[in-house]
Each structure stands twice: as structure tokens, then as C-alpha cells.
Design a protein around this motif. Sequence first.
Motif, short mmCIF file in Angstrom:
data_model
loop_
_atom_site.label_atom_id
_atom_site.label_comp_id
_atom_site.label_asym_id
_atom_site.label_seq_id
_atom_site.Cartn_x
_atom_site.Cartn_y
_atom_site.Cartn_z
N PHE A 198 0.68 -1.18 -0.01
CA PHE A 198 -0.07 -0.10 0.05
C PHE A 198 1.07 1.41 0.02
O PHE A 198 2.04 1.26 0.71
N PHE A 199 0.39 2.26 -0.50
CA PHE A 199 1.03 3.44 -0.61
C PHE A 199 0.19 4.64 -0.89
O PHE A 199 -0.81 4.74 -1.87
N PRO A 200 0.66 5.91 -0.49
CA PRO A 200 -0.22 7.07 -1.04
C PRO A 200 -0.22 7.36 -2.41
O PRO A 200 0.93 7.23 -3.14
N GLY A 201 -1.45 7.69 -2.94
CA GLY A 201 -1.44 7.91 -4.42
C GLY A 201 -1.66 6.40 -5.22
O GLY A 201 -1.47 6.77 -6.49
N MET A 202 -1.81 5.58 -4.68
CA MET A 202 -1.68 3.96 -5.22
C MET A 202 -3.20 4.01 -6.09
O MET A 202 -4.15 4.45 -5.78
N THR A 203 -3.31 3.31 -7.22
CA THR A 203 -4.53 3.14 -7.79
C THR A 203 -4.95 1.83 -7.06
O THR A 203 -4.39 0.60 -7.26
N GLN A 204 -6.00 2.10 -6.23
CA GLN A 204 -6.30 0.95 -5.22
C GLN A 204 -6.79 -0.39 -5.88
O GLN A 204 -6.43 -1.62 -5.54
N LEU A 205 -7.40 -0.41 -7.33
CA LEU A 205 -7.86 -1.81 -7.79
C LEU A 205 -6.76 -2.42 -8.39
O LEU A 205 -7.05 -3.74 -8.47
N ASP A 206 -5.61 -1.85 -8.32
CA ASP A 206 -4.44 -2.76 -8.77
C ASP A 206 -4.32 -3.91 -7.73
O ASP A 206 -3.91 -4.91 -8.46
N VAL A 207 -4.41 -3.56 -6.52
CA VAL A 207 -4.06 -4.59 -5.54
C VAL A 207 -5.47 -4.98 -4.93
O VAL A 207 -5.34 -6.04 -4.27
N THR A 208 -6.43 -4.26 -4.77
CA THR A 208 -7.74 -4.69 -4.23
C THR A 208 -8.37 -5.80 -5.01
O THR A 208 -9.16 -6.79 -4.60
N GLY A 209 -8.38 -5.76 -6.46
CA GLY A 209 -8.74 -6.68 -7.23
C GLY A 209 -8.00 -8.01 -7.07
O GLY A 209 -8.91 -9.17 -6.65
N PRO A 210 -6.89 -8.22 -7.08
CA PRO A 210 -6.00 -9.28 -6.67
C PRO A 210 -6.14 -9.83 -5.21
O PRO A 210 -6.47 -10.99 -4.85
N PHE A 211 -6.45 -8.69 -4.33
CA PHE A 211 -6.82 -9.08 -2.96
C PHE A 211 -8.15 -10.02 -2.88
O PHE A 211 -8.14 -11.03 -2.17
N GLU A 212 -9.22 -9.52 -3.70
CA GLU A 212 -10.44 -10.40 -3.45
C GLU A 212 -10.14 -11.82 -3.78
O GLU A 212 -10.92 -12.68 -3.42
N VAL A 213 -9.32 -11.97 -4.70
CA VAL A 213 -9.08 -13.41 -5.05
C VAL A 213 -8.33 -14.19 -4.16
O VAL A 213 -8.38 -15.07 -3.81
N LEU A 214 -7.09 -13.69 -3.98
CA LEU A 214 -5.84 -14.30 -3.25
C LEU A 214 -6.49 -14.41 -1.87
O LEU A 214 -5.79 -15.67 -1.13
N ALA A 215 -7.04 -13.55 -1.11
CA ALA A 215 -7.32 -13.79 0.03
C ALA A 215 -8.49 -14.96 0.52
O ALA A 215 -8.61 -15.38 1.50
#
Length: 254
Positions: free
Chosen positions: A17-34
Amino acid sequence: MKGNDVSKETLEIGLLFFPGMTQLDVTGPFEVLARLPGARIHLLWKSLDPITSDVGLTLMPTTPFAECPTLDVLCVGGGPGQMALMDDPEVMAFVADAGARARYVTSVCAGCFILAGAGLLTGYRSACHWLSRDQLAVLGAIPVKDRIVVDRNRISGGGVTAGIDFAFEVAAQLCGVDIARRLQLMLEYDPKPPFDITEDNAPAELLAEIRSAARPMLEERLRSSERAAARLAAGQPQSDVAGGAAGCSAGAPQ
């Protein structure tokens, strides 16, 4: 069966995570990998203070760098905050260290620049957002015009929404195709975009308009990549820049 059966109880998966990130870049993968068996997700940042995405979504890290375990998967997304991040020695030292120890080193969209700036993509093929793909060569990576690219233990996805496709590939590598297919069905991943428009079929004038609007960001991204490339060429490890590697516990380098 594609991929490796998981022989240990816990899969340690870290998403930067970092300020100014495009959240879907990692929240999309999060939904699967979690949802993978035994997955333990670490939302990684310097501290547990909330960060704000590029479009104003507040996000809460769960694991500070200093408490990050050795990871099975390191996943880094992009966004306009990526440029400043590449000049942050603490973050880049962490990424270099965590990536050197991870089983899989992965990215979505412009997250590949962060990995490359940390010296983790030299000589590796990588996907990227179409607007910035060609700049990857500045950092010694090999840009590839594919939605998902697998090169040894490096896995990358193209721009933003490609992170979901990417995540199913990572799931298959970790746990096998059967589990990945089951997750894809459960999450009803069956995209049917309302408009048939891509980099390949968009009108030339529209592509030119988008590139023109993005030019200041692209120029800034190129400058940040050139600075990182100069550090790598000088043989200056990110951990030395930071005065010592921050983060993950000891483990065998990849």
C-alpha cells in the motif's frame, strides 16, 4: 495440474500500500488471493496509518514493513504515487529485500516500475499499462504487450483491471488450476465490457488525446525511472541507499 500444490498451512501474501496508489491494482487481486486455502494477507506500509488512493479512497494497512514475514507472494500495484515512491529509500529498500526473499515477485499496472527500480526485474519479461509499457526498458526489464506475463517466478498484469485476471494466474501457480477455476466461478468472473475498445482498436485520435493528457505524468515517470536506473547502474543497492534493509525476516534469497 498447473502450479504447485501448497504443502504448508499458511500462504504469506503481501500487497504493498502507498499514498497515491490505484487501489484496484491490488484490491482486485486481494479479493481473489484472500480466498486461497491458508492465505494470510499483509497490507504493507511503513506504518498502520491510513493512506489515500489516487482518487480519494481511504485504505488501512495491516502490517508495517518491520513486521513483514518472508512472503510467498509480494504484489505491487501502481498509480501516480509510484513516482515519488521510487525516490523513497525506505520503501525501495523494503521492496528489494522482500522481493529477494519471496517465492513469487508480482506486479499489476505500473507496479512493475517499483519492482524494476528495486532491481527485481532486470532481464525479466513484464506486462504493464499500455501508456507506460515502453518505459520499462529504461530499467532493464523486457516490456511485453500481454495482459498477463509469467517469467520464472515473476508474474505481472497489465493495467488496473488486468489485476483480476492476474490474480487467478497467481492462484493457479500457488494452489493449482482446480482451486483457481473454482474461485473464478464463485466470484462470477465473466467480464463482458459494454464497449469494445482497447489499445488495439481505439481510433488514433483518441489514443493521441489520451497520450497528450498523460504526457506530464509519463515524463515524470520516465525521470523517476532514469534516476532509479542510474542508482542500479552505479551498483547502489536500495538497501545501501536506505542505510540498511528494512523489513522481512531472514530467509533464503530467491
